[in-house]
Design a protein around this motif. Structure first.
Motif, PDB file in Angstrom:
ATOM      1  N   UNK A   1       0.839  -1.172   0.000  1.00  0.00           N
ATOM      2  CA  UNK A   1       0.000   0.000   0.000  1.00  0.00           C
ATOM      3  C   UNK A   1       0.892   1.246   0.000  1.00  0.00           C
ATOM      4  N   UNK A   2       0.500   2.233  -0.787  1.00  0.00           N
ATOM      5  CA  UNK A   2       1.232   3.501  -0.827  1.00  0.00           C
ATOM      6  C   UNK A   2       1.089   4.236   0.503  1.00  0.00           C
ATOM      7  N   UNK A   3       2.011   5.155   0.777  1.00  0.00           N
ATOM      8  CA  UNK A   3       1.951   5.888   2.049  1.00  0.00           C
ATOM      9  C   UNK A   3       0.697   6.747   2.191  1.00  0.00           C
ATOM     10  N   UNK A   4       0.336   6.975   3.442  1.00  0.00           N
ATOM     11  CA  UNK A   4      -0.700   7.937   3.797  1.00  0.00           C
ATOM     12  C   UNK A   4       0.043   9.105   4.441  1.00  0.00           C
ATOM     13  N   UNK A   5      -0.081  10.281   3.854  1.00  0.00           N
ATOM     14  CA  UNK A   5       0.577  11.476   4.367  1.00  0.00           C
ATOM     15  C   UNK A   5      -0.447  12.307   5.133  1.00  0.00           C
ATOM     16  N   UNK A  87       6.498  19.733  -2.647  1.00  0.00           N
ATOM     17  CA  UNK A  87       6.207  18.650  -1.700  1.00  0.00           C
ATOM     18  C   UNK A  87       4.769  18.157  -1.788  1.00  0.00           C
ATOM     19  N   UNK A  88       3.831  19.066  -1.900  1.00  0.00           N
ATOM     20  CA  UNK A  88       2.418  18.663  -1.923  1.00  0.00           C
ATOM     21  C   UNK A  88       2.126  17.847  -3.187  1.00  0.00           C
ATOM     22  N   UNK A  89       2.613  18.304  -4.305  1.00  0.00           N
ATOM     23  CA  UNK A  89       2.396  17.579  -5.558  1.00  0.00           C
ATOM     24  C   UNK A  89       3.075  16.208  -5.496  1.00  0.00           C
ATOM     25  N   UNK A  90       4.279  16.168  -4.914  1.00  0.00           N
ATOM     26  CA  UNK A  90       5.014  14.905  -4.806  1.00  0.00           C
ATOM     27  C   UNK A  90       4.237  13.920  -3.928  1.00  0.00           C
ATOM     28  N   UNK A  91       3.739  14.399  -2.777  1.00  0.00           N
ATOM     29  CA  UNK A  91       2.975  13.513  -1.890  1.00  0.00           C
ATOM     30  C   UNK A  91       1.713  13.007  -2.581  1.00  0.00           C
ATOM     31  N   UNK A  92       1.024  13.879  -3.284  1.00  0.00           N
ATOM     32  CA  UNK A  92      -0.192  13.459  -3.993  1.00  0.00           C
ATOM     33  C   UNK A  92       0.119  12.404  -5.046  1.00  0.00           C
ATOM     34  N   UNK A  93       1.282  12.489  -5.668  1.00  0.00           N
ATOM     35  CA  UNK A  93       1.663  11.528  -6.707  1.00  0.00           C
ATOM     36  C   UNK A  93       2.159  10.200  -6.132  1.00  0.00           C
ATOM     37  N   UNK A  94       2.588  10.199  -4.853  1.00  0.00           N
ATOM     38  CA  UNK A  94       3.195   9.003  -4.275  1.00  0.00           C
ATOM     39  C   UNK A  94       2.386   8.357  -3.155  1.00  0.00           C
ATOM     40  N   UNK A  95       1.203   8.868  -2.903  1.00  0.00           N
ATOM     41  CA  UNK A  95       0.390   8.293  -1.835  1.00  0.00           C
ATOM     42  C   UNK A  95      -0.922   9.036  -1.704  1.00  0.00           C
ATOM     43  N   UNK A  96      -1.531   8.898  -0.548  1.00  0.00           N
ATOM     44  CA  UNK A  96      -2.788   9.582  -0.241  1.00  0.00           C
ATOM     45  C   UNK A  96      -2.493  10.672   0.779  1.00  0.00           C
ATOM     46  N   UNK A 141      -3.191  27.488   3.931  1.00  0.00           N
ATOM     47  CA  UNK A 141      -4.376  26.796   3.426  1.00  0.00           C
ATOM     48  C   UNK A 141      -4.337  26.529   1.918  1.00  0.00           C
ATOM     49  N   UNK A 142      -3.827  27.436   1.078  1.00  0.00           N
ATOM     50  CA  UNK A 142      -3.761  27.099  -0.351  1.00  0.00           C
ATOM     51  C   UNK A 142      -2.966  25.811  -0.629  1.00  0.00           C
ATOM     52  N   UNK A 143      -1.979  25.533   0.191  1.00  0.00           N
ATOM     53  CA  UNK A 143      -1.212  24.289   0.034  1.00  0.00           C
ATOM     54  C   UNK A 143      -1.977  23.117   0.630  1.00  0.00           C
ATOM     55  N   UNK A 144      -2.511  23.320   1.835  1.00  0.00           N
ATOM     56  CA  UNK A 144      -3.247  22.257   2.513  1.00  0.00           C
ATOM     57  C   UNK A 144      -4.455  21.796   1.696  1.00  0.00           C
ATOM     58  N   UNK A 145      -5.093  22.730   1.018  1.00  0.00           N
ATOM     59  CA  UNK A 145      -6.314  22.392   0.268  1.00  0.00           C
ATOM     60  C   UNK A 145      -6.053  21.517  -0.954  1.00  0.00           C
ATOM     61  N   UNK A 146      -4.792  21.278  -1.276  1.00  0.00           N
ATOM     62  CA  UNK A 146      -4.455  20.376  -2.374  1.00  0.00           C
ATOM     63  C   UNK A 146      -4.506  18.910  -1.942  1.00  0.00           C
ATOM     64  N   UNK A 147      -4.776  18.672  -0.668  1.00  0.00           N
ATOM     65  CA  UNK A 147      -4.844  17.301  -0.157  1.00  0.00           C
ATOM     66  C   UNK A 147      -5.933  16.517  -0.868  1.00  0.00           C
TER      67      UNK A 147
END
Length: 183
Positions: A1-5, A87-96, A141-147
């Motif tokens: 399973x991919x990581x959960x961030x 970082x946000x884009x990378x996390x979205x591409x590599x996990x949830x 928040x603009x970064x957090x809202x990309x979750x």
């Protein structure tokens, strides 16, 4: 399973939820700040002092990428991690990615109780702390809202609430729990 961030502002419960979630799912829990400290043999504060914010953020990104390559992990990111580089884009591409959403009053209450442990806010008065939270959240928040997802994490005041929140989180992400396998 991919990581959960797990992402969110300081005091949102990333480490608390992550630790309890790991206990009921059998996934490995990594607090990114602790991971950085163990790899660099220095505290986050010392790394900031030695290398400045840019130097710290580069090290943080490297450790995020390293830990984010593991499978079956829950990673509690620092409050600023999603706000730097890609970082946000990378996390979205590599996990949830999951934003732990907590209202301002609850954040203020939690940070008032634990401010002595956080050098950034230790000397702020109650009113200064509230303003600091409001301003910082507006900027982040603009970064957090990309979750990928948002999860309400207001109830973490005692062990029962922490356990219930972790179980709700597992259901929210449809994660099997250790107790589920024995049913």
């Amino acid at each position: 399973m991919q990581p959960i961030f797990l992402i969110g502002y300081m005091g949102s419960g990333k480490s608390t939820v992550g630790c309890h979630l790991a206990a009921i799912t059998g996934l490995r829990f990594i607090d990114l700040d602790n991971y950085i400290e163990s790899r660099y043999h220095a505290t986050v504060r010392e790394l900031f002092d030695r290398h400045g914010e840019e130097g710290f953020r580069l090290r943080e990104q490297a450790m995020l990428h390293e830990a984010g390559e593991f499978e079956d992990v829950i990673i509690a990111c620092g409050g600023g991690t999603p706000c730097f580089f890609d970082n946000m884009e990378w996390m979205n591409a590599h996990g949830t990615t999951v934003l732990l959403d907590v209202d301002i009053d609850r954040l203020h209450e939690r940070l008032l109780r634990g401010r002595h442990k956080r050098p950034l806010i230790a000397s702020k008065s109650d009113d200064e702390l509230r303003r600091f939270i409001v301003e910082a959240l507006a900027a982040r928040m603009p970064h957090y809202e990309k979750a990928d997802r948002r999860f309400k994490a207001d109830r973490l005041d005692n062990e029962q609430e922490k356990a219930v929140t972790a179980r709700r989180f597992a259901e929210f992400l449809q994660l099997p729990t250790i107790t589920d396998s024995h049913d």
